[in-house]
Design an enzyme around this catalytic site. Structure first.
Site, PDB file in Angstrom:
ATOM      1  N   HIS A  35       1.011  -1.360   0.276  1.00 38.91           N
ATOM      2  CA  HIS A  35       0.068  -0.370   0.021  1.00 38.91           C
ATOM      3  C   HIS A  35       1.261   0.892   0.195  1.00 38.91           C
ATOM      4  O   HIS A  35      -0.015   2.481  -0.835  1.00 38.91           O
ATOM      5  CB  HIS A  35      -1.082   0.151   1.149  1.00 38.91           C
TER       6      HIS A  35
ATOM      7  N   CYS B  48      -8.670 -12.907 -19.986  1.00 36.38           N
ATOM      8  CA  CYS B  48      -8.424 -12.175 -18.957  1.00 36.38           C
ATOM      9  C   CYS B  48      -7.235 -12.147 -18.752  1.00 36.38           C
ATOM     10  O   CYS B  48      -6.692 -12.650 -17.428  1.00 36.38           O
ATOM     11  CB  CYS B  48      -9.586 -11.472 -17.994  1.00 36.38           C
TER      12      CYS B  48
HETATM   13  C1  PEP Z   1      -6.143 -16.949 -16.097  1.00 34.42           C
HETATM   14  O1  PEP Z   1      -6.191 -17.603 -15.419  1.00 34.42           O
HETATM   15  O2  PEP Z   1      -5.753 -16.494 -16.996  1.00 34.42           O
HETATM   16  C2  PEP Z   1      -6.733 -16.258 -15.043  1.00 34.42           C
HETATM   17  C3  PEP Z   1      -7.217 -14.489 -15.050  1.00 34.42           C
HETATM   18  O3  PEP Z   1      -6.974 -15.478 -13.658  1.00 34.42           O
HETATM   19  P1  PEP Z   1      -6.182 -16.310 -12.378  1.00 34.42           P
HETATM   20  O4  PEP Z   1      -4.426 -15.652 -12.751  1.00 34.42           O
HETATM   21  O5  PEP Z   1      -6.884 -15.045 -11.736  1.00 34.42           O
HETATM   22  O6  PEP Z   1      -6.272 -17.336 -12.617  1.00 34.42           O
END
Ligand code: PEP
Ligand code: MG
Length: 599
Positions: free
Chosen positions: A203, A521
């Site tokens: 932080h 993502c």
């Molecule tokens: C992934 O696995 O690409 C993802 C976005 O989830 P995490 O990184 O939280 O496992």
């Protein structure tokens, strides 16, 4: 220039020290080293009849710490939302049972002074944090320590020292600074700081970034290597500190800094522009976040929604899982702040590298699994711990009326698993309806595609979900059999492995054939080399750390969709990752003339 080259080019009187750059900017100034004494928690036995008084002394210190934090919070300008939420979280820690009730219990049970009891409580908390692998969560212990240090200081009657002595520009050096220390630097002549402790997600680092104060943390032995009065150059991007720099070196670094800022300003223009290709193909750029506190950054970069809210982080803060009400309030804030944009909340994704070891109770299955990446994680954990899952779904559905919610199920590997999870969502929905609790008319339910079986069965899954979110961080791990957290095989972790690219393509095709959107993502989404390929493969939405959105948007706005598709078709024909990289090395300079944006 690499750090090694930089060192080789330094004149003999100068010395290069390396830490972690956490807040960009280059400054040259003299150093003030603050060697603050660590308060030792001495032990003494309380004389008979003094226990109540000692408890009062401790609660008075807790109350005084609360007043200090509240008054700091009141003095702050409204533009520092990150810092405000950090102070709020510190205020909450002053009420945490593990700190307050535990300390009082130790005072009473052992008949000992408050300092010692607090130190004991703190070491119990530290022991729990030490067992957690996730570096982000590990760093949260630093916050607890900062809050406890404030209470130790008050118990010892210590006055606050000013951080800078006069108006001359200085760079402060200390073992550690709390986020609140960092806020106090704003008012003075402090131009940057260096600490021995800390990491990128501490932080203290977050506050430094929001103040625009260059900072290097994690520079071991900084308080011994540097002395008050030393001249240094601090480079908050690379984490380099040059001791006794030559004037030419100072100028060179300042020039680099000027260029960096010019690039950042140029990227800033893209914050307000639509994310579309030259020929008008719109691609949603959304944000990956872990905490409500990050919403200010999401708004700052004008993200068109949250593509991934890693809800598990709310489960790591206290000794107990969050209550339905706490979760509801969090999700409601998320949805209200982001409306009308979609907010994709992924249900609890624990296990694997995100190990929950302290609740609910000490169940046998919480013992270290032999193979946690293949164990009781993510959706499997939620289906095993139904009450926990139901409470999260209730909170989500109750909050759904405040915005545009999408529920995302992690690590789905078999249709039966998906159906069970959807059945829980339907049951909870029916329960709420029976109790006349309003729920949004339609809440999209999607799944992460992050294991090979989900890719192979994507056509079947596409008929049963409203959207796909490809999680390449895990997909690469499971497709290539590479532990994503193991440094010995890190060189084999290859986003450009043709198998990974083909899997992404297969998922997109199956999703589109089933008329559902496909987002991505994983870290690949925010990587300037990967993003053009992903767009060419037909991904509809890229979700990434909010700060990288302008950079990826810039790539998109310079490209035509047919060119990106041709690029993707070319890489899909490559036999190995080297060939993929060669194709990109040839193609990207034509797409994007300025090489400095490529990575
Ligand atoms: C992934 O696995 O690409 C993802 C976005 O989830 P995490 O990184 O939280 O496992
Ligand atoms: Mg994942």
């Amino acid at each position: 220039m690499t750090a090694r080259e930089a060192q080789e080019n330094l004149p003999s009187g100068s010395r290069l020290l390396r830490g972690i750059g956490v807040s960009p900017g280059t400054v040259a100034a003299r150093v003030v080293v603050l060697k603050r004494q660590t308060l030792r928690a001495g032990w003494y036995h309380l004389p008979a009849g003094h226990i109540d008084k000692e408890e009062e002394r401790f609660t008075a210190a807790i109350a005084a710490a609360g007043e200090e934090l509240t008054s700091l919070r009141e003095k702050m300008a409204g533009d520092l939302a990150d810092a405000l939420s950090i102070i709020d979280s510190h205020l909450l820690m002053l009420k945490d049972r593990m700190i307050v009730e535990r300390t009082v219990a130790i005072i009473r049970r052992n008949n000992v002074n408050a300092e010692w009891a607090l130190a004991q409580a703190l070491s119990e908390i530290k022991e729990r944090f030490d067992r957690i692998d996730d570096p982000y969560i590990k760093e949260r212990f630093a916050d607890i320590k900062h809050v406890a240090d404030r209470v130790f200081g008050l118990l010892a009657g210590r006055e606050h020292q000013p951080l800078a002595v006069d108006d001359r520009p200085v760079i402060l050096v200390a073992n550690d600074f709390s986020p609140e220390d960092t806020l106090r630097m704003r008012a003075g002549s402090v131009h940057g700081f260096v600490t021995e402790k800390g990491g990128t997600t501490s932080h203290t680092a977050i506050v430094a970034r929001s103040l625009g104060l260059p900072a290097v943390v994690g520079l071991e032995h900084a308080t011994s290597l540097l002395a008050t009065g030393d001249m240094i150059v601090l480079d908050g991007s690379s984490g380099q500190v040059i001791l006794h720099p030559e004037p030419a070196e100072i100028l060179r670094r300042q020039e680099n800094d000027r260029l960096e800022r010019a690039r950042a300003d140029e990227l800033e223009r893209y914050v307000h522009l639509a994310s579309e290709t030259v020929d008008g193909l719109r691609i949603r750029m959304s944000a990956n976040i872990e905490m409500l506190g990050e919403l200010s950054v999401v708004l700052r970069y004008q993200s068109e929604g949250i593509g991934l809210f890693r809800s598990e982080f709310d489960y790591f803060h206290g000794p107990e899982p969050p209550t339905e009400e706490q979760l509801y309030l969090t999700y409601r804030s998320l949805l209200e702040t982001m409306a009308p944009y979609p907010v994709t909340v992924r249900t609890l994704d624990v296990g694997g590298d995100k190990f929950l070891n302290r609740f609910p109770g000490n169940k046998a299955w919480l013992d270290r699994e032999r193979n946690p990446a293949l164990g009781l994680r993510s959706i499997r954990f939620s289906l095993h711990e139904r009450d926990l899952f139901r409470s999260q779904i209730r909170a989500l559905l109750r909050a759904s009326v405040y915005g545009h919610l999408r529920i995302l199920l992690p690590l789905v590997s078999a249709p039966a698993e998906l159906r069970q999870a959807k059945a829980v969502i339907a049951e909870v929905g029916a329960e709420l309806a029976a109790d006349c609790i309003p729920v949004a008319e339609s809440v999209a339910v999607g799944m992460m595609v992050e294991v090979p079986s989900a890719v192979v069965m994507a056509d079947v899954f596409a008929a049963e979900v409203d959207f796909f979110a490809i999680g390449t961080n895990d997909l690469i791990q499971y497709a290539l059999a590479i532990d994503r957290g193991n440094q010995y095989v890190a060189h084999l972790y290859e986003p450009f492995h043709p198998a990974v690219l083909r899997m992404i393509r297969q998922t997109v095709e199956a999703g589109h054939a089933g008329n559902i959107p496909v987002s991505l993502c994983g870290e690949m989404a925010g990587d300037p080399q990967c993003a053009p390929v992903l767009l060419g493969l037909g991904i509809d939405e890229l979700s990434m750390r909010p700060a990288v959105i302008p950079r990826i948007k810039r790539l998109l706005r310079h490209a035509r969709s047919d060119v990106l598709q041709q690029l993707a078709a070319q890489v899909l024909h490559c036999g190995d990752s080297d060939q993929v990289r060669e194709v990109l090395a040839q193609a990207l300079p034509h797409l994007y003339p300025e090489p400095f944006y490529q990575r």
